[in-house]
Design a protein around this motif. Structure first.
Motif, PDB file in Angstrom:
ATOM      1  N   SER A   1       0.821  -1.216   0.000  1.00  0.00           N
ATOM      2  CA  SER A   1       0.000   0.000   0.000  1.00  0.00           C
ATOM      3  C   SER A   1       0.861   1.275   0.000  1.00  0.00           C
ATOM      4  O   SER A   1       0.349   2.379  -0.161  1.00  0.00           O
ATOM      5  CB  SER A   1      -0.937  -0.004   1.215  1.00  0.00           C
ATOM      6  N   LEU A   2       2.191   1.126   0.157  1.00  0.00           N
ATOM      7  CA  LEU A   2       3.057   2.318   0.181  1.00  0.00           C
ATOM      8  C   LEU A   2       3.423   2.755  -1.235  1.00  0.00           C
ATOM      9  O   LEU A   2       3.651   1.915  -2.111  1.00  0.00           O
ATOM     10  CB  LEU A   2       4.358   2.022   0.944  1.00  0.00           C
ATOM     11  N   THR A   3       3.519   4.071  -1.453  1.00  0.00           N
ATOM     12  CA  THR A   3       3.918   4.558  -2.774  1.00  0.00           C
ATOM     13  C   THR A   3       5.392   4.929  -2.810  1.00  0.00           C
ATOM     14  O   THR A   3       5.993   5.078  -3.859  1.00  0.00           O
ATOM     15  CB  THR A   3       3.087   5.791  -3.187  1.00  0.00           C
ATOM     16  N   GLU A   4       5.994   5.123  -1.634  1.00  0.00           N
ATOM     17  CA  GLU A   4       7.450   5.331  -1.583  1.00  0.00           C
ATOM     18  C   GLU A   4       8.007   4.807  -0.267  1.00  0.00           C
ATOM     19  O   GLU A   4       7.262   4.588   0.691  1.00  0.00           O
ATOM     20  CB  GLU A   4       7.825   6.800  -1.796  1.00  0.00           C
ATOM     21  N   ASP A   5       9.332   4.582  -0.247  1.00  0.00           N
ATOM     22  CA  ASP A   5       9.959   4.068   0.967  1.00  0.00           C
ATOM     23  C   ASP A   5       9.872   5.129   2.064  1.00  0.00           C
ATOM     24  O   ASP A   5      10.129   6.307   1.822  1.00  0.00           O
ATOM     25  CB  ASP A   5      11.438   3.739   0.708  1.00  0.00           C
ATOM     26  N   ALA A   6       9.515   4.691   3.260  1.00  0.00           N
ATOM     27  CA  ALA A   6       9.445   5.612   4.398  1.00  0.00           C
ATOM     28  C   ALA A   6      10.500   5.181   5.414  1.00  0.00           C
ATOM     29  O   ALA A   6      10.517   4.031   5.841  1.00  0.00           O
ATOM     30  CB  ALA A   6       8.063   5.539   5.023  1.00  0.00           C
ATOM     31  N   VAL A   7      11.422   6.100   5.755  1.00  0.00           N
ATOM     32  CA  VAL A   7      12.543   5.728   6.619  1.00  0.00           C
ATOM     33  C   VAL A   7      12.571   6.621   7.854  1.00  0.00           C
ATOM     34  O   VAL A   7      12.589   7.850   7.742  1.00  0.00           O
ATOM     35  CB  VAL A   7      13.887   5.869   5.855  1.00  0.00           C
ATOM     36  N   THR A   8      12.562   6.003   9.030  1.00  0.00           N
ATOM     37  CA  THR A   8      12.695   6.805  10.253  1.00  0.00           C
ATOM     38  C   THR A   8      13.868   6.312  11.093  1.00  0.00           C
ATOM     39  O   THR A   8      14.209   5.133  11.071  1.00  0.00           O
ATOM     40  CB  THR A   8      11.421   6.752  11.139  1.00  0.00           C
TER      41      THR A   8
ATOM     42  N   ASP B   1      15.095   6.708  15.111  1.00  0.00           N
ATOM     43  CA  ASP B   1      14.670   7.147  16.442  1.00  0.00           C
ATOM     44  C   ASP B   1      13.368   7.959  16.375  1.00  0.00           C
ATOM     45  O   ASP B   1      13.227   9.004  17.012  1.00  0.00           O
ATOM     46  CB  ASP B   1      15.787   7.961  17.134  1.00  0.00           C
ATOM     47  N   GLY B   2      12.463   7.505  15.534  1.00  0.00           N
ATOM     48  CA  GLY B   2      11.123   8.104  15.465  1.00  0.00           C
ATOM     49  C   GLY B   2      10.975   9.289  14.517  1.00  0.00           C
ATOM     50  O   GLY B   2       9.865   9.731  14.252  1.00  0.00           O
ATOM     51  N   ALA B   3      12.071   9.806  13.976  1.00  0.00           N
ATOM     52  CA  ALA B   3      11.975  10.975  13.077  1.00  0.00           C
ATOM     53  C   ALA B   3      12.315  10.556  11.647  1.00  0.00           C
ATOM     54  O   ALA B   3      13.249   9.776  11.428  1.00  0.00           O
ATOM     55  CB  ALA B   3      12.929  12.075  13.546  1.00  0.00           C
ATOM     56  N   ALA B   4      11.547  11.096  10.671  1.00  0.00           N
ATOM     57  CA  ALA B   4      11.790  10.755   9.262  1.00  0.00           C
ATOM     58  C   ALA B   4      13.161  11.275   8.840  1.00  0.00           C
ATOM     59  O   ALA B   4      13.561  12.372   9.243  1.00  0.00           O
ATOM     60  CB  ALA B   4      10.704  11.379   8.396  1.00  0.00           C
ATOM     61  N   ILE B   5      13.899  10.487   8.063  1.00  0.00           N
ATOM     62  CA  ILE B   5      15.183  10.998   7.560  1.00  0.00           C
ATOM     63  C   ILE B   5      15.062  11.277   6.062  1.00  0.00           C
ATOM     64  O   ILE B   5      14.254  10.667   5.358  1.00  0.00           O
ATOM     65  CB  ILE B   5      16.384  10.062   7.861  1.00  0.00           C
ATOM     66  N   SER B   6      15.880  12.214   5.565  1.00  0.00           N
ATOM     67  CA  SER B   6      15.790  12.612   4.160  1.00  0.00           C
ATOM     68  C   SER B   6      17.201  12.809   3.606  1.00  0.00           C
ATOM     69  O   SER B   6      18.189  12.592   4.317  1.00  0.00           O
ATOM     70  CB  SER B   6      14.996  13.923   4.063  1.00  0.00           C
ATOM     71  N   GLY B   7      17.285  13.235   2.356  1.00  0.00           N
ATOM     72  CA  GLY B   7      18.585  13.562   1.748  1.00  0.00           C
ATOM     73  C   GLY B   7      19.474  12.347   1.577  1.00  0.00           C
ATOM     74  O   GLY B   7      19.005  11.234   1.369  1.00  0.00           O
ATOM     75  N   ARG B   8      20.801  12.581   1.714  1.00  0.00           N
ATOM     76  CA  ARG B   8      21.784  11.524   1.448  1.00  0.00           C
ATOM     77  C   ARG B   8      21.604  10.288   2.354  1.00  0.00           C
ATOM     78  O   ARG B   8      21.661   9.170   1.854  1.00  0.00           O
ATOM     79  CB  ARG B   8      23.192  12.122   1.595  1.00  0.00           C
ATOM     80  N   PRO B   9      21.371  10.455   3.669  1.00  0.00           N
ATOM     81  CA  PRO B   9      21.176   9.259   4.495  1.00  0.00           C
ATOM     82  C   PRO B   9      20.009   8.392   4.005  1.00  0.00           C
ATOM     83  O   PRO B   9      20.099   7.168   3.963  1.00  0.00           O
ATOM     84  CB  PRO B   9      20.893   9.825   5.893  1.00  0.00           C
ATOM     85  N   ARG B  10      18.903   9.043   3.595  1.00  0.00           N
ATOM     86  CA  ARG B  10      17.756   8.276   3.098  1.00  0.00           C
ATOM     87  C   ARG B  10      18.095   7.582   1.774  1.00  0.00           C
ATOM     88  O   ARG B  10      17.729   6.432   1.551  1.00  0.00           O
ATOM     89  CB  ARG B  10      16.547   9.202   2.903  1.00  0.00           C
ATOM     90  N   GLU B  11      18.818   8.286   0.912  1.00  0.00           N
ATOM     91  CA  GLU B  11      19.201   7.688  -0.380  1.00  0.00           C
ATOM     92  C   GLU B  11      20.030   6.426  -0.185  1.00  0.00           C
ATOM     93  O   GLU B  11      19.883   5.451  -0.912  1.00  0.00           O
ATOM     94  CB  GLU B  11      20.053   8.681  -1.193  1.00  0.00           C
TER      95      GLU B  11
ATOM     96  N   ARG C   1       7.231  -1.119  -2.029  1.00  0.00           N
ATOM     97  CA  ARG C   1       7.983  -0.143  -1.209  1.00  0.00           C
ATOM     98  C   ARG C   1       8.008  -0.631   0.239  1.00  0.00           C
ATOM     99  O   ARG C   1       7.211  -1.488   0.631  1.00  0.00           O
ATOM    100  CB  ARG C   1       7.325   1.238  -1.249  1.00  0.00           C
ATOM    101  N   ALA C   2       8.911  -0.034   1.002  1.00  0.00           N
ATOM    102  CA  ALA C   2       9.073  -0.520   2.377  1.00  0.00           C
ATOM    103  C   ALA C   2       9.016   0.611   3.386  1.00  0.00           C
ATOM    104  O   ALA C   2       9.342   1.759   3.074  1.00  0.00           O
ATOM    105  CB  ALA C   2      10.415  -1.229   2.491  1.00  0.00           C
ATOM    106  N   SER C   3       8.637   0.264   4.594  1.00  0.00           N
ATOM    107  CA  SER C   3       8.843   1.214   5.692  1.00  0.00           C
ATOM    108  C   SER C   3       9.972   0.653   6.557  1.00  0.00           C
ATOM    109  O   SER C   3      10.041  -0.552   6.819  1.00  0.00           O
ATOM    110  CB  SER C   3       7.561   1.443   6.491  1.00  0.00           C
ATOM    111  N   VAL C   4      10.891   1.537   6.911  1.00  0.00           N
ATOM    112  CA  VAL C   4      12.073   1.155   7.681  1.00  0.00           C
ATOM    113  C   VAL C   4      12.057   1.967   8.968  1.00  0.00           C
ATOM    114  O   VAL C   4      12.050   3.200   8.939  1.00  0.00           O
ATOM    115  CB  VAL C   4      13.368   1.485   6.888  1.00  0.00           C
ATOM    116  N   GLU C   5      12.032   1.268  10.092  1.00  0.00           N
ATOM    117  CA  GLU C   5      12.078   1.957  11.393  1.00  0.00           C
ATOM    118  C   GLU C   5      13.321   1.516  12.121  1.00  0.00           C
ATOM    119  O   GLU C   5      13.501   0.327  12.393  1.00  0.00           O
ATOM    120  CB  GLU C   5      10.848   1.587  12.240  1.00  0.00           C
ATOM    121  N   SER C   6      14.188   2.477  12.413  1.00  0.00           N
ATOM    122  CA  SER C   6      15.472   2.159  13.012  1.00  0.00           C
ATOM    123  C   SER C   6      15.616   2.898  14.336  1.00  0.00           C
ATOM    124  O   SER C   6      15.182   4.049  14.454  1.00  0.00           O
ATOM    125  CB  SER C   6      16.547   2.653  12.044  1.00  0.00           C
TER     126      SER C   6
END
Ligand code: DP6
Length: 339
Positions: A68-75, A77-87, A105-110
């Protein structure tokens, strides 16, 4: 086998299949350092490295492939990450999808067991946990050597976090290998945090710049194999003083190669030298403790487990030390079974 199977969770969610897995990997500190690549595109190390995995510093990562996801969602410690770390995370997920034939697509919780903002390296434990959880969630059953090779492609030091105890990664090698298990030797580390905040230059950028501009880089690459052999033999016979001496030489040669870069790459902060000085004093007082530093201002001090308390008390009082952490030797990365 039952355990392996149960580590993968499958459920229906709004008519789509969701598969998930959770993995824990521990951070590692290189006793003999990796700094420089023999092949940038394939992310292969130019020098052999040897590490100790730490029990107090770990990353737990849960990966869920969800149609059901349209893009990978990466968090983290509870906060979404973006930019180079997400790439970098998405690149790992893309490889997993390609190998497993999964389009989802995947959701990643770290989550890190240690303060991420303190600037302690989290990429080693982070990528090792990610590779393990993502491959398992996609239904792949990889060997430890394959997991290590996949982690190495994301970040070279992560290859060593697949293994507990002591691990090695040869120059040009695809994957790390275990050297000795956690039970082999009762050592530990005190980590002296000397400043807050993220590091100024990433290790990836710092080492590429060093290789390109430092006249000392070739000398560093040439000296590394002999130090590696010395340290490896010292671990086998549990010889702390030989290991500690080789470890300090490795870290100082690595930093010397960075000092020679143009402009210089300097990770030392003023309190870093204060900690080094205190370690030398402690040694002359008979405490067997040895230092190492990575791409940041913190100092990691290797000693016998029974000496960690004394060492911690001594390091906490060095001006500029904001916090200390004690750790023993950590286990292999592993998948966790969710209830
Ligand atoms: C100083 O593994 O972070 O910690 O492969 O570019 O991701 P990339 O580099 P990375 O470098 C770690 C450097 C070090 C020494 C070590 O861990 O061996």
């Amino acid at each position: 086998m039952l355990l392996e199977y149960r580590a993968i969770q499958r459920r229906e969610h709004g008519g789509t299949i969701v598969t998930a897995a959770k993995a824990v990997a521990h951070s590692n500190i290189a006793l003999i350092k990796y700094w420089g690549k023999s092949n940038v595109e394939r992310n292969l190390p130019a020098v052999p490295s040897l590490s100790m995995t730490l029990d107090a510093l770990s990353t737990t990562t849960r990966v869920e492939f969800d149609a059901s996801l349209t893009e990978d969602a990466v968090t983290l410690d509870g906060a979404a990450i973006s930019g180079r770390p997400r790439e970098r995370v998405c690149r790992v997920l893309d490889r997993v999808r390609e190998r497993a034939g999964v389009g989802t697509r995947a959701s990643v919780e770290s989550a890190n067991s240690f303060p991420t903002a303190a600037g302690l390296a989290s990429s080693a434990s982070g990528f090792a946990a990610l590779v393990m959880a993502a491959t398992r969630a996609a239904g792949l059953e990889l060997s430890n050597a394959e997991l290590s090779a996949w982690a190495r492609q994301a970040s070279v030091s992560a290859a060593r976090s697949i293994y507990g105890g002591f691990a090695e990664l040869d120059a040009d090698a695809e994957s790390a290998a275990p050297v000795a298990a956690k039970a082999h030797w009762d050592l530990g580390m005190v980590i002296a945090l000397t400043a807050r905040g993220p590091k100024s230059v990433s290790s990836t950028d710092g080492m590429l710049h060093t290789a390109k501009t430092s006249p000392y880089y070739p000398a560093w690459v040439e000296a590394a194999p002999a130090l590696f052999q010395t340290a490896r033999a010292a671990i086998e016979r549990r010889d702390l003083d030989t290991l500690g001496e080789a470890m300090e030489h490795s870290t100082l040669l690595m930093h010397a190669s960075m000092f020679g870069a143009r402009p210089a790459v300097i990770y030392f902060a003023p309190p870093t030298l204060g900690v080094l000085d205190r370690i030398r004093q402690l040694r002359s007082d008979g405490v067997r403790a040895y230092f190492t530093m990575d791409a940041g201002p913190h100092v990691k001090v290797l000693a016998r487990r029974e000496d960690l308390g004394t060492l911690d008390d001594a390091l906490r009082t060095v001006p500029g030390v904001v916090r200390t952490l004690q750790t023993g030797i950590g286990p292999d990365a592993h998948c966790e079974i969710e209830p």
